[in-house]
Structure formats: structure tokens, C-alpha cells
Design an enzyme around this catalytic site. Structure first.
Site, mmCIF file in Angstrom:
data_model
loop_
_atom_site.group_PDB
_atom_site.id
_atom_site.type_symbol
_atom_site.label_atom_id
_atom_site.label_comp_id
_atom_site.label_asym_id
_atom_site.label_seq_id
_atom_site.Cartn_x
_atom_site.Cartn_y
_atom_site.Cartn_z
ATOM 1 N N ASN A 7 0.868 -1.169 0.000
ATOM 2 C CA ASN A 7 0.000 0.000 0.000
ATOM 3 C C ASN A 7 0.913 1.229 0.000
ATOM 4 O O ASN A 7 1.401 1.653 1.045
ATOM 5 C CB ASN A 7 -0.883 -0.065 1.262
ATOM 6 C CG ASN A 7 -1.935 1.014 1.309
ATOM 7 O OD1 ASN A 7 -1.879 1.983 0.544
ATOM 8 N ND2 ASN A 7 -2.883 0.862 2.215
ATOM 9 N N ARG A 92 -2.356 -2.067 -3.602
ATOM 10 C CA ARG A 92 -3.490 -1.152 -3.496
ATOM 11 C C ARG A 92 -3.246 0.040 -4.429
ATOM 12 O O ARG A 92 -2.200 0.686 -4.359
ATOM 13 C CB ARG A 92 -3.622 -0.656 -2.067
ATOM 14 C CG ARG A 92 -4.780 0.302 -1.910
ATOM 15 C CD ARG A 92 -4.379 1.493 -1.136
ATOM 16 N NE ARG A 92 -5.493 2.406 -0.977
ATOM 17 C CZ ARG A 92 -5.389 3.576 -0.378
ATOM 18 N NH1 ARG A 92 -4.232 3.957 0.109
ATOM 19 N NH2 ARG A 92 -6.409 4.375 -0.290
ATOM 20 N N HIS A 181 -12.576 4.166 -1.466
ATOM 21 C CA HIS A 181 -12.879 3.176 -0.413
ATOM 22 C C HIS A 181 -13.646 1.975 -0.977
ATOM 23 O O HIS A 181 -14.402 1.318 -0.257
ATOM 24 C CB HIS A 181 -13.745 3.782 0.708
ATOM 25 C CG HIS A 181 -13.086 4.862 1.491
ATOM 26 N ND1 HIS A 181 -13.767 5.994 1.884
ATOM 27 C CD2 HIS A 181 -11.823 5.000 1.963
ATOM 28 C CE1 HIS A 181 -12.946 6.779 2.574
ATOM 29 N NE2 HIS A 181 -11.756 6.205 2.618
ATOM 30 N N ARG A 242 -10.364 16.994 5.779
ATOM 31 C CA ARG A 242 -10.875 17.435 4.470
ATOM 32 C C ARG A 242 -12.259 18.064 4.632
ATOM 33 O O ARG A 242 -13.071 17.583 5.420
ATOM 34 C CB ARG A 242 -11.011 16.237 3.516
ATOM 35 C CG ARG A 242 -9.691 15.792 2.948
ATOM 36 C CD ARG A 242 -9.866 14.526 2.125
ATOM 37 N NE ARG A 242 -9.080 13.458 2.702
ATOM 38 C CZ ARG A 242 -9.201 12.172 2.407
ATOM 39 N NH1 ARG A 242 -10.117 11.778 1.527
ATOM 40 N NH2 ARG A 242 -8.436 11.282 2.972
ATOM 41 N N GLU A 388 -8.028 -3.129 5.785
ATOM 42 C CA GLU A 388 -7.752 -2.912 4.362
ATOM 43 C C GLU A 388 -6.749 -3.922 3.792
ATOM 44 O O GLU A 388 -6.980 -4.504 2.735
ATOM 45 C CB GLU A 388 -7.234 -1.488 4.145
ATOM 46 C CG GLU A 388 -7.097 -1.169 2.673
ATOM 47 C CD GLU A 388 -6.867 0.306 2.392
ATOM 48 O OE1 GLU A 388 -6.153 0.949 3.176
ATOM 49 O OE2 GLU A 388 -7.394 0.777 1.385
#
Ligand code: ADP
Length: 403
Positions: A7, A92, A181, A242, A388
């Protein structure tokens, strides 16, 4: 199957070696601040996972990966003694554009398409591609799979993914909504279907991934039909740092008033806004909950706004689907914060989403997937734990296993 999950971010690298059959992690690695003077990498092995720190100053993300492979073959604690024991690699990838609709084995064609996606996530994708090339060199016969954040949302219809902008921006730059996601939403939907004891293709689900980043998806009959993140992960919900969706005119207004650059504005929206920006305390939900409990007004406002925006998104996806069987909560906040789940669903009971207080508060089997609505709630509420790296390992295993 021993799967190395990679990742890669703009300045970070997270890797795990996962025994996918037993769903067990054998090695964990985290490199942070890569590219800076104080870059560091920690590596730990099953069963104790005692972290050893390495200096990786001067290395790129792919350079860190090379160093990790050396450590994995040299360290006596390592569960493997040669790179040949890695049976597959799962990468990923943040942006798959319109090229990738599912996890994909990386052959020449896929590698070419990956290069075309780089401009869609210029901070993340190039680092991931470099890692793929490094591994193709060092493990030339090991199958590599790309698992995308966006792929699950490629089933969105044009009415959901198009922006009301002049068509040439889509034609020329492929500006449209891609979502993110995706592996988490797909996994959450599947796990909820298991909890409900019905196939996911028979269900209408609203999946809520609430972590540092956050997004909600409408998953109709197992397919994503809409999601809150858009061209980039900045759209949609209010997040840790964010802003999520705001009036786009604010951006040009602030830039003119303060005479700031595009990069400065980008940093304000991505790193200084959201929960951090409003609370003035932190972008981490636990800190903000603590501050609010001590009477901090701004922390409380941040939480109220966060909750309200999630409630509105859930309501809008109820309207977007033809049926809603369950709402699924996952990721750091969705899984762990009974308080926030209670506040979110307190406003949604009239839509038939009725939380059971005891089931919601129950933490005895933390980490276990469960239903937290009352028995006759017309729409069920589920909590699903997500990991994940494990999801990527399982998708990789499934694809390589079929070969
Ligand atoms: P990422 O998106 O980086 O993978 P996570 O899914 O780990 O992040 O979510 C991190 C967020 O979850 C942080 O805001 C953290 O404060 C929040 N969180 C974790 N545990 C709890 C908890 N028990 N109560 C409230 N928030 C929590």
C-alpha cells in the site's frame, strides 16, 4: 497463500505479509515521511510484532520496498527465507479511472493502463506503479494483482457519475465521479449480507466508511450505484481534515481575497479543514469527542456538523435506491464510536432505522460483526470491522487462486 500486500502512498509505504488461508498477518511494515530527512521504516514479524526501526533517509517509496525485501530475506525472525516463498503480491491502487472495474492481474496491458491512470492520482499512483515495477524485477514469476479504491464504483450510472459541467471536461480530461474506499464498501456490503443471511444481490444497502477519510455508498443488489466521494476523495462528507462538499465559489473567493496559490488552497481544503478546521483542536475524532465532553463549543459544533452531514447523505441514498434493507457502519469511527452511531441514528428513526441502545453500546466482542438495530427495525443497522490489507490479500488470493 502467502500474499505480500503493498500500500504505497506519496510519502508512505504500508506492507503486510498475509497468510490468506488463515487470515493471519506474518509481517507488518510502515515507512513514514519518505523523502524527508527524518524518514523511518519499522518492520515487525509474527508472533510478537516487536518493531525494529530502520533509517530510510534518501530512499524513494520503491527504495523502501526493496530494503524491506532484503530485511525479509535476511532477518532470522522473518517467516520467509527466500523471495520465492511470496506466492502473490496485492497492490493497493488509489485511482483506476475508467480502465479498471475489478481487481486485475498485472500483465503488460494492465501495466500500460495503470500508467494512464497516474494523472488521476498524481500523489499516489506513481509511487504504487514504481513499487509494481520493482517487484516485477525482483519477483519476476510471482503473480501481481492491482486492487483499486475506485473499481467497485464503476457500476455507477452516468446520472450519478457525471458532473453538470461542460461536456468537454469529461471528453478531454475524464473529469467525472470515481468514488473511493471501494474495497471497503464491497466488503462491508458482503459482510452485512452474511449477517442478514441473504445474498447481497437481493439487498439494498447503504454502507458508511467513517475513518479519517469518509464516504458513504448506495449498494443496490451488490452494485455501487452512487457514492459520496467524487473525482477525488475531497468530495462528500466532512472528514478528519478534508472539507468534503462545499460551495465551489468559496474556493475562488478565498483565493482572490487572500492572494494564495492553488497549492495553498489545496492544502487548506485537504489538510486544514473538516473536523480539524472547525474544532481547532484536532482532526482525530477521539480528541474532539474528549474536548466536547469538557465543554469545548467548537469541538461540539464540529461533531454536530459531522453527524448532520452523514444523516443527510444516508437520507439521500435512501431516496436513490428502490429498497433499503440495512445501513452498515465500518472503519475507525463507524466501528468504534457507539456515541457517534447513537447520535447519527437518533435522527433517522423516522426513516425506519432504529438503534438498540444495548446492542450499540456492547463492546464485549469488539471486532465482531453484528446487528445493532432493534429486532423489528424496518431497516437493519450493522457494524462491520474492516482491515484494508486483509481485504486486499483476500481479493488477491481469490484472483490468483482462479488462475
Ligand atoms: P483511516 O481512514 O486513516 O484508515 P481509521 O479507519 O483508522 O482511519 O479511522 C480513524 C478515526 O477513527 C480517527 O478519527 C479516530 O479518532 C477514530 N476512532 C477510532 N477509535 C475511536 C473510538 N473509540 N471513538 C471515536 N473515534 C474513534
Amino acid at each position: 497463500m502467502k500474499v505480500l500486500v503493498v500500500n504505497a502512498g506519496s510519502s508512505s509505504l504500508k506492507c503486510q505479509l498475509i497468510e490468506s488461508d488463515g487470515k493471519m498477518s506474518l509481517m507488518k511494515c510502515l515507512a513514514e515521511r519518505v523523502g524527508n530527512e527524518d524518514a523511518s521504516m519499522s518492520v515487525s514479524f509474527f508472533p510478537d510484532f516487536e518493531k525494529v526501526k530502520y533509517n530510510v533517509a534518501g530512499l524513494t517509496v520503491a527504495g523502501c520496498l526493496k530494503k524491506l525485501l532484503d530485511i525479509m530475506t535476511d532477518d532470522p525472525e522473518s517467516p520467509i527465507s527466500g523471495l520465492g516463498q511470496i506466492e502473490a503480491v496485492g497492490n493497493r491502487i488509489v485511482a483506476g479511472g475508467e480502465y479498471f472495474t475489478r481487481a486485475t492481474l498485472i500483465d503488460e496491458k494492465a501495466r500500460e493502463d495503470l500508467a494512464k491512470c497516474e494523472e488521476l492520482a498524481p500523489l499516489h499512483n506513481p509511487a504504487a506503479d514504481e513499487c509494481i515495477d520493482t517487484l516485477r524485477e525482483m519477483l519476476p514469476t510471482t503473480p501481481q494483482v492491482a486492487v483499486f479504491d475506485t473499481a467497485f464504483h464503476q457500476t455507477m450510472p452516468p446520472k450519478a457519475y457525471m458532473y453538470p459541467l461542460p461536456m468537454r471536461y469529461y471528453d478531454e480530461y475524464k473529469i467525472r465521479r470515481y468514488g473511493a474506499h471501494g474495497t471497503s464498501h464491497r466488503y462491508a456490503a458482503q459482510q452485512a449480507a452474511n449477517l442478514l443471511g441473504r445474498p447481497v444481490r437481493d439487498l439494498g444497502l447503504i454502507t458508511c466508511h467513517l475513518g479519517n477519510g469518509g464516504s458513504i455508498a448506495a449498494v443496490n443488489h451488490g452494485k455501487s450505484v452512487d457514492t459520496t466521494m467524487g473525482f477525488t476523495p475531497l468530495e462528500g462528507l466532512m472528514m478528519g481534515t478534508r472539507s468534503g462538499s462545499i460551495d465551489p465559489a468559496i474556493i475562488t473567493y478565498i483565493m482572490r481575497r487572500e492572494g494564495i496559490s492553488f497549492d495553498e488552497m489545496d492544502a487548506i481544503l485537504n489538510r486544514e479543514s473538516g473536523i480539524r478546521g472547525v474544532s481547532g483542536t484536532s482532526g482525530d475524532m477521539r480528541d474532539v469527542l474528549d474536548a466536547a465532553a469538557e465543554g469545548d463549543e467548537r469541538a461540539n459544533l464540529a461533531i454536530e456538523m459531522y453527524v448532520y452531514r452523514i444523516q443527510k447523505a444516508i437520507g439521500s441514498y435512501y431516496a436513490a435506491m428502490t429498497r433499503t434493507d440495512a445501513v452498515v457502519m465500518t472503519a475507525g469511527i463507524g466501528e468504534n464510536s457507539a456515541e457517534l452511531r447513537e447520535r447519527i441514528f437518533a435522527g433517522l428513526a423516522h426513516m425506519g432505522m432504529i438503534l438498540d441502545k444495548d446492542r450499540n453500546d456492547f463492546t464485549g466482542a469488539l471486532g465482531a460483526n453484528r446487528i445493532i438495530s432493534i429486532d423489528d427495525s424496518p431497516i437493519r443497522i450493522c457494524v462491520v470491522t474492516t482491515d484494508e490489507e486483509m481485504r486486499i490479500a483476500r481479493e488477491t488470493d481469490a484472483l490468483v487462486g482462479r488462475m
